[in-house]
Design a protein around this motif. Structure first.
Motif, PDB file in Angstrom:
ATOM      1  N   ILE A  40       1.892   1.884   5.260  1.00  0.00           N
ATOM      2  CA  ILE A  40       1.417   0.525   4.987  1.00  0.00           C
ATOM      3  C   ILE A  40       2.232  -0.484   5.790  1.00  0.00           C
ATOM      4  O   ILE A  40       1.696  -1.419   6.391  1.00  0.00           O
ATOM      5  CB  ILE A  40       1.519   0.208   3.485  1.00  0.00           C
ATOM      6  N   ALA A  41       3.535  -0.292   5.805  1.00  0.00           N
ATOM      7  CA  ALA A  41       4.419  -1.223   6.505  1.00  0.00           C
ATOM      8  C   ALA A  41       4.101  -1.293   7.993  1.00  0.00           C
ATOM      9  O   ALA A  41       4.210  -2.368   8.605  1.00  0.00           O
ATOM     10  CB  ALA A  41       5.875  -0.820   6.296  1.00  0.00           C
ATOM     11  N   ASN A  42       3.723  -0.177   8.592  1.00  0.00           N
ATOM     12  CA  ASN A  42       3.413  -0.171  10.024  1.00  0.00           C
ATOM     13  C   ASN A  42       2.296  -1.160  10.355  1.00  0.00           C
ATOM     14  O   ASN A  42       2.354  -1.877  11.360  1.00  0.00           O
ATOM     15  CB  ASN A  42       3.020   1.230  10.476  1.00  0.00           C
ATOM     16  N   MET A  43       1.273  -1.196   9.504  1.00  0.00           N
ATOM     17  CA  MET A  43       0.182  -2.149   9.722  1.00  0.00           C
ATOM     18  C   MET A  43       0.690  -3.577   9.574  1.00  0.00           C
ATOM     19  O   MET A  43       0.372  -4.461  10.387  1.00  0.00           O
ATOM     20  CB  MET A  43      -0.947  -1.893   8.718  1.00  0.00           C
ATOM     21  N   CYS A  44       1.509  -3.816   8.562  1.00  0.00           N
ATOM     22  CA  CYS A  44       2.003  -5.170   8.311  1.00  0.00           C
ATOM     23  C   CYS A  44       2.870  -5.681   9.455  1.00  0.00           C
ATOM     24  O   CYS A  44       2.787  -6.855   9.839  1.00  0.00           O
ATOM     25  CB  CYS A  44       2.785  -5.204   7.005  1.00  0.00           C
ATOM     26  N   VAL A  45       3.711  -4.816  10.002  1.00  0.00           N
ATOM     27  CA  VAL A  45       4.577  -5.225  11.115  1.00  0.00           C
ATOM     28  C   VAL A  45       3.724  -5.556  12.335  1.00  0.00           C
ATOM     29  O   VAL A  45       3.966  -6.560  13.033  1.00  0.00           O
ATOM     30  CB  VAL A  45       5.600  -4.125  11.439  1.00  0.00           C
ATOM     31  N   PHE A  46       2.717  -4.745  12.605  1.00  0.00           N
ATOM     32  CA  PHE A  46       1.838  -5.042  13.741  1.00  0.00           C
ATOM     33  C   PHE A  46       1.120  -6.374  13.550  1.00  0.00           C
ATOM     34  O   PHE A  46       1.084  -7.214  14.461  1.00  0.00           O
ATOM     35  CB  PHE A  46       0.805  -3.938  13.930  1.00  0.00           C
TER      36      PHE A  46
END
Length: 270
Positions: free
Chosen positions: A239-245
């Protein structure tokens, strides 16, 4: 693609554990200064210590500064205290949220109010405070952590689904409000995720049913979320990967969107 967020300050609500902590870690690793939030000072201090250690292990000497503000953002007083300590942000992640399985006819008024104040009003207050400054500076990122439950309302916790649907409306409306300003606003829709709360819930079910954790997870996706295409709990880092992008410069054309990271749980193309 190399995401760098140096000279950006990020506020992540409800970030001492779970998805919020993973997002804070990802943003810090990309160079952003991060403000962690939790209700108790002990939890905040513990999260900061853990995060600093993990970034050191990753050899991220270029990570941003990390600090924390203990405040209950489900309350007006908690919100006022937080913004007094951290008055400005370039990136706002409205992650704070609670969930609780409970049959609809057993949910009292107090629970509806508690869920709305925690999951919805906290995000409204925070975005109302921080977004105008982003507009003035000509750059900003606001994210609302919603859920696949906003679309596929779970009958076992309708009050939770209601709050997550509300976040979709707020996100889209705010995105239109700040159109063409350099500020993007999006909703992120995770699927069932092995966050701290969910993991504890699964462990409790396993113990009470004299089953293994793996058996409970398999049964959950067979019986409760059979539409999941990955048939497993997502990790908080996924989930965090999407948010950082979405917080990056590279995502500048993504706004007003409901971005699903749900493992294909919602049985729909759009």
């Amino acid at each position: 693609m190399h995401i760098r967020l140096e000279n950006k300050t990020a506020v992540v609500t409800g970030s001492t554990a779970g998805i919020g902590y993973a997002i804070a870690k990802g943003l810090a690793a990309a160079g952003a200064g991060v403000v962690i939030n939790g209700r108790s000072q002990a939890r905040v201090d513990q999260a900061i210590k853990k995060l600093e250690g993990e970034l050191k292990e990753l050899d991220r000497g270029d990570s941003g500064s990390i600090r924390g503000v203990a405040a209950d953002l489900a309350t007006v007083d908690g919100f006022k205290h937080f913004v007094a300590e951290a008055p400005q942000a370039d990136i706002l992640i409205n992650n704070l949220g609670i969930f609780e399985p409970k049959p609809y006819f057993e949910i009292p008024d107090e629970d509806w109010e508690r869920f709305f104040q925690t999951n919805v009003m906290s995000a409204i207050r925070m975005s109302r405070h921080y977004t105008p400054g982003m507009v003035d500076r000509g750059w900003g990122r606001v994210q609302f952590i919603s859920s696949e439950s906003a679309i596929a309302i779970p009958t076992e916790m309708i009050h939770y689904g209601m709050t997550k649907t509300a976040l979709l409306s707020i996100s889209r409306g705010l995105a239109a409000t700040v159109a063409a300003t350099g500020v993007t606003v999006n909703a992120i829709l995770p699927g069932p995720t092995a966050s701290e709360g969910v993991s504890q819930f699964v462990d409790d079910l396993a113990r009470d049913g004299n089953k293994t954790r793996e058996q409970v997870e398999t049964e959950f996706f067979e019986q409760v979320r059979p539409t999941s295409l990955i048939q497993r709990f997502e990790t908080v880092d996924e989930i965090a990967n999407m948010c950082v992008f979405v917080a990056s410069e590279q995502a500048s054309a993504i706004t007003g969107a409901a971005l699903r990271v749900d493992g294909g749980t919602v049985n729909a193309i759009f």
